[in-house]
Design a protein around this motif. Structure first.
Motif, PDB file in Angstrom:
ATOM      1  N   UNK A  45       0.834  -1.211   0.000  1.00  0.00           N
ATOM      2  CA  UNK A  45       0.000   0.000   0.000  1.00  0.00           C
ATOM      3  C   UNK A  45       0.867   1.259   0.000  1.00  0.00           C
ATOM      4  N   UNK A  46       1.902   1.264   0.809  1.00  0.00           N
ATOM      5  CA  UNK A  46       2.763   2.449   0.880  1.00  0.00           C
ATOM      6  C   UNK A  46       3.492   2.681  -0.441  1.00  0.00           C
ATOM      7  N   UNK A  47       4.052   1.619  -0.992  1.00  0.00           N
ATOM      8  CA  UNK A  47       4.770   1.753  -2.281  1.00  0.00           C
ATOM      9  C   UNK A  47       3.790   2.152  -3.380  1.00  0.00           C
ATOM     10  N   UNK A  48       2.588   1.570  -3.340  1.00  0.00           N
ATOM     11  CA  UNK A  48       1.561   1.941  -4.322  1.00  0.00           C
ATOM     12  C   UNK A  48       1.154   3.393  -4.194  1.00  0.00           C
ATOM     13  N   UNK A  49       1.099   3.894  -2.950  1.00  0.00           N
ATOM     14  CA  UNK A  49       0.764   5.312  -2.740  1.00  0.00           C
ATOM     15  C   UNK A  49       1.835   6.219  -3.327  1.00  0.00           C
ATOM     16  N   UNK A  50       3.090   5.844  -3.178  1.00  0.00           N
ATOM     17  CA  UNK A  50       4.190   6.646  -3.754  1.00  0.00           C
ATOM     18  C   UNK A  50       4.064   6.682  -5.273  1.00  0.00           C
ATOM     19  N   UNK A  51       3.856   5.514  -5.894  1.00  0.00           N
ATOM     20  CA  UNK A  51       3.718   5.471  -7.358  1.00  0.00           C
ATOM     21  C   UNK A  51       2.459   6.185  -7.829  1.00  0.00           C
ATOM     22  N   UNK A  52       1.358   6.071  -7.067  1.00  0.00           N
ATOM     23  CA  UNK A  52       0.124   6.774  -7.439  1.00  0.00           C
ATOM     24  C   UNK A  52       0.331   8.285  -7.353  1.00  0.00           C
ATOM     25  N   UNK A  53       1.083   8.738  -6.335  1.00  0.00           N
ATOM     26  CA  UNK A  53       1.384  10.173  -6.225  1.00  0.00           C
ATOM     27  C   UNK A  53       2.259  10.655  -7.364  1.00  0.00           C
ATOM     28  N   UNK A  54       3.254   9.848  -7.732  1.00  0.00           N
ATOM     29  CA  UNK A  54       4.139  10.234  -8.850  1.00  0.00           C
ATOM     30  C   UNK A  54       3.398  10.225 -10.183  1.00  0.00           C
ATOM     31  N   UNK A  66      -3.968   5.802   3.813  1.00  0.00           N
ATOM     32  CA  UNK A  66      -4.858   5.472   4.939  1.00  0.00           C
ATOM     33  C   UNK A  66      -4.765   3.979   5.277  1.00  0.00           C
ATOM     34  N   UNK A  67      -4.733   3.147   4.247  1.00  0.00           N
ATOM     35  CA  UNK A  67      -4.599   1.698   4.476  1.00  0.00           C
ATOM     36  C   UNK A  67      -3.253   1.382   5.126  1.00  0.00           C
ATOM     37  N   UNK A  68      -2.195   2.057   4.689  1.00  0.00           N
ATOM     38  CA  UNK A  68      -0.866   1.827   5.267  1.00  0.00           C
ATOM     39  C   UNK A  68      -0.802   2.282   6.722  1.00  0.00           C
ATOM     40  N   UNK A  69      -1.614   3.276   7.095  1.00  0.00           N
ATOM     41  CA  UNK A  69      -1.640   3.744   8.479  1.00  0.00           C
ATOM     42  C   UNK A  69      -2.455   2.801   9.365  1.00  0.00           C
ATOM     43  N   UNK A  70      -3.546   2.270   8.851  1.00  0.00           N
ATOM     44  CA  UNK A  70      -4.458   1.427   9.645  1.00  0.00           C
ATOM     45  C   UNK A  70      -3.946  -0.009   9.768  1.00  0.00           C
ATOM     46  N   UNK A  71      -3.281  -0.502   8.757  1.00  0.00           N
ATOM     47  CA  UNK A  71      -2.878  -1.918   8.754  1.00  0.00           C
ATOM     48  C   UNK A  71      -1.963  -2.341   9.897  1.00  0.00           C
ATOM     49  N   UNK A  72      -1.056  -1.511  10.430  1.00  0.00           N
ATOM     50  CA  UNK A  72      -0.270  -1.977  11.579  1.00  0.00           C
ATOM     51  C   UNK A  72      -1.147  -2.325  12.789  1.00  0.00           C
ATOM     52  N   UNK A  73      -2.163  -1.508  13.031  1.00  0.00           N
ATOM     53  CA  UNK A  73      -3.086  -1.806  14.138  1.00  0.00           C
ATOM     54  C   UNK A  73      -3.791  -3.141  13.893  1.00  0.00           C
ATOM     55  N   UNK A  74      -4.284  -3.320  12.683  1.00  0.00           N
ATOM     56  CA  UNK A  74      -4.971  -4.570  12.335  1.00  0.00           C
ATOM     57  C   UNK A  74      -4.015  -5.750  12.454  1.00  0.00           C
ATOM     58  N   UNK A  75      -2.776  -5.564  12.023  1.00  0.00           N
ATOM     59  CA  UNK A  75      -1.789  -6.646  12.076  1.00  0.00           C
ATOM     60  C   UNK A  75      -1.500  -7.055  13.514  1.00  0.00           C
ATOM     61  N   UNK A  76      -1.378  -6.081  14.411  1.00  0.00           N
ATOM     62  CA  UNK A  76      -1.091  -6.394  15.812  1.00  0.00           C
ATOM     63  C   UNK A  76      -2.281  -7.080  16.460  1.00  0.00           C
ATOM     64  N   UNK A  77      -3.477  -6.598  16.187  1.00  0.00           N
ATOM     65  CA  UNK A  77      -4.672  -7.231  16.754  1.00  0.00           C
ATOM     66  C   UNK A  77      -4.801  -8.663  16.249  1.00  0.00           C
ATOM     67  N   UNK A  78      -4.576  -8.877  14.966  1.00  0.00           N
ATOM     68  CA  UNK A  78      -4.666 -10.230  14.412  1.00  0.00           C
ATOM     69  C   UNK A  78      -3.568 -11.131  14.977  1.00  0.00           C
ATOM     70  N   UNK A  79      -2.374 -10.583  15.171  1.00  0.00           N
ATOM     71  CA  UNK A  79      -1.271 -11.390  15.693  1.00  0.00           C
ATOM     72  C   UNK A  79      -1.497 -11.768  17.148  1.00  0.00           C
ATOM     73  N   UNK A  80      -2.162 -10.902  17.902  1.00  0.00           N
ATOM     74  CA  UNK A  80      -2.409 -11.180  19.315  1.00  0.00           C
ATOM     75  C   UNK A  80      -3.668 -11.984  19.565  1.00  0.00           C
ATOM     76  N   UNK A  81      -4.460 -12.195  18.548  1.00  0.00           N
ATOM     77  CA  UNK A  81      -5.691 -12.966  18.711  1.00  0.00           C
ATOM     78  C   UNK A  81      -5.327 -14.413  18.988  1.00  0.00           C
ATOM     79  N   UNK A  82      -5.769 -14.888  20.133  1.00  0.00           N
ATOM     80  CA  UNK A  82      -5.473 -16.271  20.508  1.00  0.00           C
ATOM     81  C   UNK A  82      -6.448 -17.211  19.821  1.00  0.00           C
TER      82      UNK A  82
END
Length: 114
Positions: A45-54, A66-82
């Motif tokens: 998403x981040x690399x795609x945002x750079x290319x989309x901006x260029x 926005x997806x690149x900002x939200x995904x770390x939270x989602x990743x941590x929640x998913x990783x901690x889900x027992x």
């Protein structure tokens, strides 16, 4: 004192194999895979945002950022889900479970002793 085969240890109830949790190593490996997948999508998403901006695609890069900002939270929640398995009801053959029906001869002997 001899141990009775199949008896529970220290009052613990037996565990059904279908409701048993996976091993700790398998659980950690599954969490790591989910985290790596989420963070890989974030990187894309981040690399795609750079290319989309260029490329001056003004509607796409904010969505990807926005997806690149939200995904770390989602990743941590998913990783901690027992991954806990459980069916929420007691085994019928537990110490407090279903009483057994006795055969006719056993019942007659018990009730006609007196």
């Amino acid at each position: 004192m001899a141990k009775v085969r199949g008896a529970s240890h220290k009052g613990e109830l037996p565990i059904r194999i279908t409701t048993a949790q996976t091993s700790r190593n398998e659980d950690i490996a599954a969490r790591q895979k989910r985290y790596i997948l989420s963070m890989s999508i974030r990187s894309v998403c981040f690399i795609g945002a750079v290319f989309a901006g260029l490329a001056h695609i003004t509607w796409l890069w904010p969505i990807l950022i926005a997806a690149a900002i939200v995904l770390p939270y989602v990743a941590v929640v998913m990783a901690n889900a027992a991954n806990t398995k459980g069916d929420g009801f007691n085994l019928l053959d537990s110490p407090y479970g279903r009483p057994e029906l006795r055969g006719g001869r056993e019942w007659r002997e018990e009730h006609h002793k007196s």
